[in-house]
Write a protein that holds these residues in place. Structure first.
Motif, PDB file in Angstrom:
ATOM      1  N   MET A 636      16.067   7.461   1.976  1.00 51.31           N
ATOM      2  CA  MET A 636      14.884   8.139   2.518  1.00 51.31           C
ATOM      3  C   MET A 636      14.482   7.535   3.866  1.00 51.31           C
ATOM      4  N   ALA A 637      14.551   6.218   3.974  1.00 52.58           N
ATOM      5  CA  ALA A 637      13.972   5.532   5.147  1.00 52.58           C
ATOM      6  C   ALA A 637      14.947   5.324   6.289  1.00 52.58           C
ATOM      7  N   GLY A 638      16.235   5.386   5.973  1.00 54.25           N
ATOM      8  CA  GLY A 638      17.228   4.813   6.888  1.00 54.25           C
ATOM      9  C   GLY A 638      17.541   5.604   8.141  1.00 54.25           C
ATOM     10  N   GLY A 639      16.977   6.802   8.281  1.00 53.31           N
ATOM     11  CA  GLY A 639      17.382   7.628   9.426  1.00 53.31           C
ATOM     12  C   GLY A 639      16.591   7.379  10.702  1.00 53.31           C
ATOM     13  N   VAL A 640      15.572   6.540  10.664  1.00 48.29           N
ATOM     14  CA  VAL A 640      14.683   6.408  11.837  1.00 48.29           C
ATOM     15  C   VAL A 640      15.214   5.371  12.828  1.00 48.29           C
ATOM     16  N   ALA A 641      14.716   5.469  14.067  1.00 48.33           N
ATOM     17  CA  ALA A 641      15.115   4.543  15.130  1.00 48.33           C
ATOM     18  C   ALA A 641      14.477   3.173  14.902  1.00 48.33           C
ATOM     19  N   ASP A 642      15.000   2.177  15.615  1.00 46.85           N
ATOM     20  CA  ASP A 642      14.454   0.814  15.498  1.00 46.85           C
ATOM     21  C   ASP A 642      12.956   0.769  15.779  1.00 46.85           C
ATOM     22  N   ALA A 643      12.505   1.593  16.724  1.00 46.20           N
ATOM     23  CA  ALA A 643      11.106   1.514  17.167  1.00 46.20           C
ATOM     24  C   ALA A 643      10.136   2.063  16.134  1.00 46.20           C
ATOM     25  N   THR A 644      10.615   2.765  15.153  1.00 47.79           N
ATOM     26  CA  THR A 644       9.723   3.266  14.089  1.00 47.79           C
ATOM     27  C   THR A 644       9.642   2.213  13.000  1.00 47.79           C
ATOM     28  N   GLN A 645       8.416   1.807  12.713  1.00 52.11           N
ATOM     29  CA  GLN A 645       8.235   0.736  11.733  1.00 52.11           C
ATOM     30  C   GLN A 645       8.064   1.340  10.336  1.00 52.11           C
ATOM     31  N   ILE A 646       8.901   0.884   9.418  1.00 51.43           N
ATOM     32  CA  ILE A 646       8.810   1.370   8.028  1.00 51.43           C
ATOM     33  C   ILE A 646       8.049   0.334   7.187  1.00 51.43           C
ATOM     34  N   HIS A 647       6.989   0.814   6.560  1.00 45.41           N
ATOM     35  CA  HIS A 647       6.263  -0.035   5.607  1.00 45.41           C
ATOM     36  C   HIS A 647       6.605   0.452   4.203  1.00 45.41           C
ATOM     37  N   THR A 648       6.504  -0.455   3.242  1.00 45.82           N
ATOM     38  CA  THR A 648       6.482  -0.001   1.863  1.00 45.82           C
ATOM     39  C   THR A 648       5.333  -0.719   1.161  1.00 45.82           C
ATOM     40  N   HIS A 649       4.884  -0.133   0.059  1.00 47.01           N
ATOM     41  CA  HIS A 649       3.773  -0.735  -0.679  1.00 47.01           C
ATOM     42  C   HIS A 649       4.101  -0.738  -2.163  1.00 47.01           C
ATOM     43  N   MET A 650       3.777  -1.842  -2.805  1.00 41.87           N
ATOM     44  CA  MET A 650       3.947  -1.937  -4.262  1.00 41.87           C
ATOM     45  C   MET A 650       2.709  -2.579  -4.854  1.00 41.87           C
ATOM     46  N   CYS A 651       2.222  -2.028  -5.963  1.00 40.02           N
ATOM     47  CA  CYS A 651       1.092  -2.654  -6.633  1.00 40.02           C
ATOM     48  C   CYS A 651       1.660  -3.624  -7.690  1.00 40.02           C
ATOM     49  N   TYR A 652       0.825  -4.517  -8.167  1.00 41.92           N
ATOM     50  CA  TYR A 652       1.149  -5.445  -9.263  1.00 41.92           C
ATOM     51  C   TYR A 652       2.145  -6.499  -8.818  1.00 41.92           C
ATOM     52  N   SER A 653       1.773  -7.734  -9.146  1.00 42.79           N
ATOM     53  CA  SER A 653       2.368  -8.837  -8.412  1.00 42.79           C
ATOM     54  C   SER A 653       3.662  -9.401  -8.974  1.00 42.79           C
ATOM     55  N   GLU A 654       4.181  -8.826 -10.026  1.00 45.88           N
ATOM     56  CA  GLU A 654       5.312  -9.517 -10.646  1.00 45.88           C
ATOM     57  C   GLU A 654       6.642  -9.128 -10.021  1.00 45.88           C
ATOM     58  N   PHE A 655       6.902  -9.708  -8.873  1.00 42.27           N
ATOM     59  CA  PHE A 655       8.123  -9.346  -8.158  1.00 42.27           C
ATOM     60  C   PHE A 655       9.108 -10.485  -8.031  1.00 42.27           C
ATOM     61  N   SER A 656       8.685 -11.692  -8.472  1.00 47.17           N
ATOM     62  CA  SER A 656       9.511 -12.871  -8.209  1.00 47.17           C
ATOM     63  C   SER A 656      10.955 -12.645  -8.651  1.00 47.17           C
ATOM     64  N   ASP A 657      11.106 -11.928  -9.764  1.00 47.12           N
ATOM     65  CA  ASP A 657      12.446 -11.792 -10.311  1.00 47.12           C
ATOM     66  C   ASP A 657      13.254 -10.655  -9.687  1.00 47.12           C
ATOM     67  N   ILE A 658      12.663  -9.900  -8.772  1.00 49.35           N
ATOM     68  CA  ILE A 658      13.457  -8.819  -8.157  1.00 49.35           C
ATOM     69  C   ILE A 658      13.421  -8.919  -6.624  1.00 49.35           C
TER      70      ILE A 658
END
Ligand SMILES: CN1c2c(nc(N)[nH]c2=O)NC[C@@H]1CNc1ccc(C(=O)N[C@@H](CCC(=O)N[C@@H](CCC(=O)N[C@@H](CCC(=O)O)C(=O)O)C(=O)O)C(=O)O)cc1
Ligand SMILES: N[C@@H](CCS)C(=O)O
Ligand SMILES: [Zn+2]
Length: 763
Positions: A636-658
């Motif tokens: 989904m995200a990979g088609g944009v130029a370098d100058a376009t900044q892609i953000h992502t957001h995730m709720c809930y903090s348990e990410f250490s393992d991924i």
């Protein structure tokens, strides 16, 4: 004779009656007595709706959350909630929702009570309040809620089966904040469970259902032994116990479940169909085997004939020992399909909500008791609907299959590595250190919701609705400029929900009018129905985002929902692998990203709030899921130029393992929830050397508490000890749609002031 039972019924009400009653109480528009009357009315109605099942659940109803209810039953509240001298109902909601201290000028919310932490119930979109354990704590029984509901059900002539969360699942769902060993608490906990079982039996409960979905996950050896120890104690009590597992197969835990000295066990035979025979073989001959044969997590019609094909021999073998039920509680599906009169008839014929699922259950039981001939017409109608669905041209679109066949990994590759992109983006965006932003949504006010309701009811024109939303967006942009935020958002006024909204605009999706499912407390979602191949007929968000960008010189962030979250928060088709459905979503949404870039949006956020909850319950399967989920995000995200900044957001903090998977998504910026864990998550980001930028959420938006500037600065300083300051952003931990402007404005003022202080002190 086969018996039927239900594991749990949706409590929110077919018209969300519980939601409205709760919110009226919280807002002081109704009394505790009125709330309790409405709750009792709903319970009565729900038991009546389940009249055809032989045993109805009791105690599955909750005013907020069933785990929180269990904590109250066990007399187990975090210390900060003990000693409250107001009504117990208010203390219950204090744990659930927190409470701000009075906001005195110059003082923060230091003396408010932070809500209990909320997290996902296994791999579902339901959130529970996390029990908090500490070494040496005690428990004491308060059976009043269960006894009251048991008495109500009995007074209505129901055969009632109380439902409890099992002791091991309860311990596993909680957190020991002092780092102590939760299993050390098993013995005092069991004493209270034993007392509770005796109490329930003394009040006429012959069977008690004990939910142990933990058995569908990998157990450490200590926990497996704890199961043996626990049920050696509980199995001797007066009530007959049905240990219920669900959400997945038992695998190596199958012998463990089979050996527990209880009177019955429940298996999710939708997810673990191939474990029916081995469990049957392993189970002692006097045990009840309850089979969950109707999918409690999805809304498709059950294939009744196919189910009977394998069930009939089992029924012959088990006789009275066979019970039938949905696979899990029906909490996860909407109440009644009959309300969906705007859904086209063909699609409706493919679906079953909670009430229809109970009808299916009754039909299966009748077919087993009386033979298929007794329900011949119903079985024929079921077969015809399923055949219609399989053959429908609305489900299959060859153009989508062809487009998918052309996808290769290069589509997911940004032109340059992050470090290079970051420099290009910094030159374009000219942001200060510690840039401030929000996660996307601003308050969904009553006016916004009403405008949409009136538009949907045909009371206002599309043009008038459009105008109203443009005005809301203008107001939101202006407010952010006044607050001094650096990267703005349009505020998502036009969206009923971050998933449903996109579902409404994509071909392959349908949506319901009343298909509400509880997400947490009084908050509900209406998961859209993904029934066919996905395509995007036209741009979805571009006009709104372009309008928002036209109103300001500051950078505007386009706002999209990612494919994995669309998948995990929709009711998705069960006729192809989820990975393929997800890829279809990614391909369709990629076009939206490219259109936003062409429209001049310098930043595009792709929310993947549900990426973590979609992890399979068993770690052994995580790798496969993460591989395709990350590939879909990148597609989904990979088609944009370098100058376009892609953000992502995730709720809930348990990410250490991924973290490796999160890094592999290669978003330029990730905004995540960390405030409830005091930035502890960032230790993992530091050890992993996460290379891109991070916005650790600086305050908890799920609570009405307003953070203080000092608290935010402290949290960000902690963050800066773990992640280089030049890679840090400052933002709340999730969207602001559930809050009011009166909460959002002071909170964001303090957040912006905190960022300025940080720039002065650390920049
Ligand atoms: C981020 N979260 C989300 C999750 N899942 C999603 N699918 N979406 C999410 O955003 N999971 C994790 C978290 C859970 N968090 C939330 C947060 C907030 C809500 C929420 O606020 N839900 C709303 C319903 C939202 C909605 O779809 N609204 C519709 C319908 C509005 C409506 O009810 N209209 C009334 C009339 C209103 C009036 O007159 O005032 C009517 O039609 O009867 C809309 O905006 O059009 C909620 O209220 O529960 C959910 C999960
Ligand atoms: N952009 C969404 C994300 C929620 S997880 C919002 O702000 O509500
Ligand atoms: Zn979020």
């Amino acid at each position: 004779m086969t018996r039927t039972h239900n594991l749990g019924f949706p409590r929110i009400g077919a018209r969300r009656e519980l939601k409205f009653a709760l919110e009226a109480y919280w807002q002081g528009r109704s009394s505790a007595a009125e709330l309790n009357t409405q709750a009792a009315l709903l319970r009565e109605r729900h038991w009546a709706a389940q009249a055809a099942v032989d045993l109805v659940p009791v105690g599955d109803f909750s005013l907020y959350d069933q785990v929180l209810d269990m904590s109250f039953t066990l007399g187990h509240l975090p210390q900060r909630f003990q000693g409250f001298d107001g009504p117990e109902l208010d203390n219950y909601f204090r744990v659930a929702r927190g409470r701000s201290a009075p906001q005195v000028a110059g003082h923060g919310a230091c003396c408010g009570v932070a809500a209990g932490e909320m997290t996902k119930w296994f791999d579902s979109n339901y959130h529970y309040i996390v029990p908090e354990f500490r070494a040496g704590q005690t428990f004491h029984l308060d059976a009043s809620r269960l006894l009251q509901q048991l008495a109500e059900a009995q007074a209505q002539g129901r055969h009632a089966k109380p439902v409890l969360i099992g002791p091991l699942t309860y311990l596993a769902l909680g957190k020991a904040k002092d780092g102590s060993e939760r299993l050390d608490l098993l013995s005092p906990l069991l004493a209270v469970y034993a007392e509770l079982l005796d109490t329930l039996a003394a009040h006429g409960a012959r069977w008690v259902q004990i939910d142990e979905p933990l058995l569908a996950t990998e157990l450490d050896p200590g926990w497996a032994q704890a199961y043996r120890d626990a049920y050696a104690v509980l199995g001797t009590r007066r009530a007959q116990l049905l240990v219920a597992t669900y959400f997945g197969p038992l695998r190596e835990n199958l012998p463990l479940l089979a050996e527990l000295p209880v009177q019955g066990v429940h298996l999710d035979a939708v997810n673990a169909r191939d474990e029916v025979a081995p469990l049957l073989a392993a189970l002692p001959g006097d045990r009840v085997l309850s089979l969950g044969v109707i999918n409690g997590r999805n809304i498709w019609l059950t294939d009744l004939n196919a189910t009977l094909d394998w069930l009939e021999p089992v029924a012959r073998q088990l006789g009275e020992r066979l019970w039938l039920a949905p696979s899990c509680s029906l909490l996860h599906v909407p109440v009644d399909l009959a309300q969906e009169q705007q859904l086209d008839a063909e699609l409706r014929s493919w679906l079953a909500f909670a009430l229809q699922k109970l009808d299916e259950l009754a039909l299966l039981a009748r077919a087993l008791r009386e033979g298929r001939a007794a329900v011949q017409a119903e079985l024929a109608a079921n077969a015809a609907a399923l055949a219609g669905r399989r053959a429908s041209p609305r489900v299959h679109n060859p153009a989508v299959a062809q487009a998918l066949a052309r996808v290769d990994a290069r589509l997911g590759q940004r032109p340059s590595p992050h470090a290079q992109r970051a420099a290009t983006q910094a030159a374009r965006l000219q942001l200060p250190a510690f840039p401030t932003t929000t996660i996307g949504s601003f308050p969904q006010t009553a006016e916004i919701r009403q405008a949409r309701s009136r538009f949907k009811a045909g009371e206002v024109t599309a043009a008038a609705y459009d105008d109203a939303m443009r005005r809301e967006i203008a107001h939101c942009v202006k407010a952010q400029e006044t607050l001094g935020l650096d990267v703005l958002v349009h505020g998502e006024a036009e969206r009923n929900d971050m998933v449903e909204y996109f579902g409404e605009q994509l071909v392959g999706y349908a949506f319901s009018q009343f298909g509400w499912v509880q997400s947490y407390g009084s908050r509900c979602v209406k998961p859209p129905l993904l029934f066919g191949d996905i395509s995007r007929p036209r741009p979805i968000t571009v006009a709104w985002s372009r309008h928002a960008q036209s109103l300001t010189e500051r950078p505007m962030k386009g706002m999209l929902t990612g494919p994995v979250t669309m998948l995990n928060w929709s009711f998705v088709r069960d006729d192809q692998p989820r990975a393929i459905t997800c890829r279809q979503l990614a391909l369709a949404l990629r076009e939206e990203v490219l259109d936003l870039e062409r429209a001049g949006l310098p930043i595009i956020q792709i929310d993947e709030a549900a990426l973590r909850e979609g992890l399979p319950l068993r770690r052994a399967q995580w790798g496969d899921y993460l591989d395709w989920a990350v590939a879909c995000f990148r597609l989904m995200a990979g088609g944009v130029a370098d100058a376009t900044q892609i953000h992502t957001h995730m709720c809930y903090s348990e990410f250490s393992d991924i973290l490796p998977a999160i890094a592999a998504m290669d978003a330029d910026v990730i905004t995540i929830e960390t405030s409830r864990s005091d930035m502890a998550l960032l230790d993992a980001f530091r050890s992993f050397r996460y290379p891109n930028q991070i916005g650790p959420g600086v305050y908890d938006i799920h609570s009405p508490n307003i953070p203080s500037q000092a608290d935010i600065v402290t949290l960000m300083k902690r963050a800066a000890e773990r992640v280089p300051a030049e890679r840090l952003w400052v933002n709340p931990d999730c969207g602001l749609k559930t809050r009011q402007w009166a909460e959002v404005t002071p909170a964001l003022q303090r957040m912006v002031a905190a960022a300025r202080q940080l720039r002065a002190e650390l920049g």
